[in-house]
Design an enzyme around this catalytic site. Sequence first.
Site, PDB file in Angstrom:
ATOM      1  N   HIS A 231       0.713  -1.328   0.084  1.00 28.16           N
ATOM      2  CA  HIS A 231       0.117  -0.010  -0.048  1.00 28.16           C
ATOM      3  C   HIS A 231       0.839   1.302   0.110  1.00 28.16           C
ATOM      4  O   HIS A 231       0.493   2.502  -0.204  1.00 28.16           O
ATOM      5  CB  HIS A 231      -1.009  -0.005   1.131  1.00 28.16           C
TER       6      HIS A 231
ATOM      7  N   HIS B   2      -6.164  -7.273  -0.380  1.00 28.02           N
ATOM      8  CA  HIS B   2      -6.252  -5.795  -0.778  1.00 28.02           C
ATOM      9  C   HIS B   2      -5.597  -5.513  -1.966  1.00 28.02           C
ATOM     10  O   HIS B   2      -4.363  -6.054  -2.050  1.00 28.02           O
ATOM     11  CB  HIS B   2      -5.718  -5.126   0.510  1.00 28.02           C
TER      12      HIS B   2
ATOM     13  N   ASP C  67      -4.074 -12.785   3.555  1.00 29.47           N
ATOM     14  CA  ASP C  67      -5.295 -12.549   4.202  1.00 29.47           C
ATOM     15  C   ASP C  67      -6.310 -12.823   3.303  1.00 29.47           C
ATOM     16  O   ASP C  67      -7.532 -12.622   3.495  1.00 29.47           O
ATOM     17  CB  ASP C  67      -5.403 -10.918   4.261  1.00 29.47           C
TER      18      ASP C  67
ATOM     19  N   ASP D 244      -2.525 -10.363  -2.582  1.00 28.58           N
ATOM     20  CA  ASP D 244      -2.974  -9.929  -1.377  1.00 28.58           C
ATOM     21  C   ASP D 244      -4.661  -9.716  -1.273  1.00 28.58           C
ATOM     22  O   ASP D 244      -5.077  -9.476  -2.612  1.00 28.58           O
ATOM     23  CB  ASP D 244      -2.195  -8.775  -0.556  1.00 28.58           C
TER      24      ASP D 244
HETATM   25  N1  Q9C Z   1      -8.378  -0.750  10.864  1.00 28.47           N
HETATM   26  C1  Q9C Z   1      -2.445  -5.235   3.977  1.00 28.47           C
HETATM   27  O1  Q9C Z   1      -3.172  -6.386   3.983  1.00 28.47           O
HETATM   28  N2  Q9C Z   1      -7.865  -1.222   7.330  1.00 28.47           N
HETATM   29  N3  Q9C Z   1      -3.095  -4.063   4.616  1.00 28.47           N
HETATM   30  C2  Q9C Z   1      -8.336  -2.589   8.131  1.00 28.47           C
HETATM   31  C3  Q9C Z   1      -8.815  -1.950  10.373  1.00 28.47           C
HETATM   32  C4  Q9C Z   1      -6.572  -1.605   6.711  1.00 28.47           C
HETATM   33  C5  Q9C Z   1      -4.303  -4.144   4.959  1.00 28.47           C
HETATM   34  C6  Q9C Z   1      -9.153  -2.325   9.156  1.00 28.47           C
HETATM   35  C7  Q9C Z   1      -6.387  -2.829   6.010  1.00 28.47           C
HETATM   36  C8  Q9C Z   1      -4.786  -2.814   5.261  1.00 28.47           C
HETATM   37  C9  Q9C Z   1      -0.895  -4.948   3.859  1.00 28.47           C
HETATM   38 ZN    ZN Z   2      -3.942  -7.206   2.602  1.00 24.85          ZN
END
Ligand code: Q9C
Ligand code: ZN
Length: 345
Positions: free
Chosen positions: A162, A200, A287, A198
């Site tokens: 990200h 995301h 994930d 991933d």
């Molecule tokens: N605050 C990666 O998997 N927000 N990043 C989630 C909890 C962001 C995930 C809600 C998720 C980012 C590298």
């Molecule tokens: Zn992720």
Amino acid sequence: MRIFTNPDQSGHNPRDEFYRGQRVPCFENPTRADHVLQALSAAGGAVAVPTHDSAAALAQVHAPRYLAFLQDAWRQWLALDAANANVQPFPSVWPVRTLRSDVEPANFIARLGLYSMDNGTPLAAGTWAAAKGGADAAASAAQALLAGERAAFCATRPPGHHAGPDFMGGYCFLNNAAVAAQALRLGGAQRVAVLDVDYHHGNGTQAIFYDRADVLFVSLHGDPLTEYPFYLGHANETGAGEGAGFNLNLPLPAGTGAAAWLDALEVACQCVAAHRADALVVSLGLDTFGGDPIGGFGLQQGEFARLGARLRRLGLPTAFVLEGGYASAELGHNACHVLEGFEAA
Ligand code: Q9C
Ligand code: ZN
């Protein structure tokens, strides 16, 4: 397979993050890398500390002023108040549309907003060292491939995909996958492919290479209409300028199961194969696992093995870089299944 660790990873250990109006313990924490490392070394992986400095590649994928800010951020936070040693800084104001991002404010929290895409990426005392250690691991994995190794795995955190040219976000600070790809280019690879699996979308990696034809970016991920990072990752983002045609997004609805995910993986792999790359970087987020607390796909261990086997069939020197995956206790097993699938194929 050579497994690169990040000896400084545990120094990035912020306490909590915001989640639906509450502060909750950070999903992205040092136990993640511990579990992955333990499982991979138990499975016989050759564990090594980073052997190469990522500085040259970092300077080509991130903006100088962002790197300068990140490296000095904790010192500046403490300079505001020595008691800040036990407090996490969070951004609270961002230069969105019509506001200027070309002028660096003198105010620390304002600069933190300038260099962040969200308030979900807390800094800690050891953040820079941990992020740099992960980037060094990625550069080291690239060097291992350039030296003729078939594959290498970066069992590191914090994740990277990200993180954009000049911002942190989504638990990421330095874009490790981009560092690996750029280090491969610097070392003589003509074309590189980055495949991001991933849950995301890898908005940072896409942004870094969006106008380049030498690094293909392909991603399968939760549809940004409903999933983080929300503001990038749609199917109509196909690259710009010289990079037109070198970006492929395959968004899938939250709740997508194994069969549809594997179909998308096949489309992604055929796109990678058509690029005729000299090397492959895999942004390996775990994930997508059915038991993940923040991802919305339903993959199980069998799919992770099939992922590894399909990647092997691409026939490319391959650097795996750990991204997300928050079912800490199962993370090691899931990583092992990917590598076992890769090595058995
Ligand atoms: N605050 C990666 O998997 N927000 N990043 C989630 C909890 C962001 C995930 C809600 C998720 C980012 C590298
Ligand atoms: Zn992720």
